[in-house]
Design a protein around this motif. Structure first.
Motif, short mmCIF file in Angstrom:
data_model
loop_
_atom_site.label_atom_id
_atom_site.label_comp_id
_atom_site.label_asym_id
_atom_site.label_seq_id
_atom_site.Cartn_x
_atom_site.Cartn_y
_atom_site.Cartn_z
N VAL A 79 -25.39 -59.74 -34.36
CA VAL A 79 -24.06 -60.34 -34.48
C VAL A 79 -24.14 -61.77 -33.96
O VAL A 79 -25.03 -62.12 -33.20
N LEU B 187 -28.71 -55.26 -32.27
CA LEU B 187 -27.32 -55.67 -32.52
C LEU B 187 -27.36 -57.08 -33.10
O LEU B 187 -27.54 -58.06 -32.37
N ARG C 102 -19.37 -64.21 -31.15
CA ARG C 102 -18.62 -62.96 -31.33
C ARG C 102 -18.96 -61.97 -30.21
O ARG C 102 -18.09 -61.22 -29.76
N MET C 103 -20.22 -61.95 -29.81
CA MET C 103 -20.61 -61.07 -28.72
C MET C 103 -19.90 -61.46 -27.42
O MET C 103 -19.39 -60.62 -26.67
N ARG D 104 -23.62 -64.97 -31.66
CA ARG D 104 -23.54 -65.09 -30.20
C ARG D 104 -22.09 -65.22 -29.73
O ARG D 104 -21.68 -64.58 -28.76
N LEU E 75 -24.67 -53.52 -24.27
CA LEU E 75 -24.33 -54.56 -25.25
C LEU E 75 -25.38 -55.67 -25.23
O LEU E 75 -25.91 -56.07 -26.28
N PHE E 76 -25.71 -56.16 -24.04
CA PHE E 76 -26.66 -57.26 -23.93
C PHE E 76 -28.09 -56.81 -24.24
O PHE E 76 -28.87 -57.58 -24.83
N TYR F 42 -28.37 -56.72 -27.97
CA TYR F 42 -28.46 -58.07 -28.53
C TYR F 42 -29.85 -58.65 -28.31
O TYR F 42 -30.44 -59.26 -29.20
N HIS G 259 -16.26 -60.50 -27.55
CA HIS G 259 -16.09 -59.05 -27.38
C HIS G 259 -16.21 -58.65 -25.91
O HIS G 259 -15.38 -57.87 -25.40
#
Length: 200
Positions: A181, A179, A185-186, A183, A170-171, A174, A189
């Motif tokens: 999106v 990705l 929202r990440m 910050r 995920l990171f 980002y 999540h």
């Protein structure tokens, strides 16, 4: 009195060596954090640190030794940031997870150089390939220790390992821009993932 403990301008030789070593590590973060591992040469590091090569070899045997020191410095900073963030937090899964994730993001995502060193560089830099894998259990253990007692040991290991893998990707996504999106929202999540694991 040894040479290391003699003072000059109020500092000992050992102090000055430690300061120079940190200057070189900071220069390594700057260069390696730029994403081009080929740019991290002894000469470039010394130029960025404003030190001569003599002082480089005072602290490091070669480029690879510096790369490992840079990586371990950032990894330990991340570990300490997470632990410190959780010290005075109400012991609820959501509060602990948000404190940990926010601390991680503030250190490694808001400063992309450090995020690049910890998450992206081990993928492309041979000197860090093995060490990156070796340090993953450190972060796995931090999640493992927060899981509820209702898990047996096998479930704890499986869950903690899966979460570290998911959060790492995920990171990384980002950081590298794949990705796109917001910050917050990440962070939300990532927190939900951890809370769900802590509330089976």
């Amino acid at each position: 009195m040894t040479n290391a403990t003699r003072t000059w301008a109020g500092t000992t030789l050992a102090d000055r060596r430690a300061i120079r070593r940190q200057q070189l590590i900071d220069a390594g973060i700057e260069l390696l954090g730029g994403g081009d591992t080929a740019a991290v040469t002894v000469r470039a590091v010394c130029r960025t640190a404003k030190l001569t090569e003599r002082y480089f070899y005072e602290s490091f045997a070669d480029r690879d030794a510096l790369m490992l020191a840079v990586y371990e410095h950032v990894a330990e900073s991340a570990r300490q940031a997470i632990l410190n963030a959780m010290v005075d937090v109400e012991p609820r899964p959501e509060a602990l997870a948000r404190a940990a994730v926010t601390a991680f993001v503030e250190l490694l995502i808001d400063d992309p150089r450090k995020g690049t060193v910890l998450l992206l560089a081990p993928i492309t830099e041979p000197a860090l390939n093995k060490r990156g894998s070796e340090l993953l259990p450190t972060f796995t253990a931090m999640i493992h220790d927060q899981l509820p007692d209702s898990y047996d040991e096998t479930d704890r290991k499986l869950t903690a390992t899966s979460l570290v893998g998911a959060l790492t990707y995920l990171f990384i996504s980002y950081l590298d821009g794949s990705l796109d999106v917001p910050r917050d929202r990440m962070i939300d999540h990532a927190v939900r993932m951890l809370v769900a694991a802590a509330s089976p």
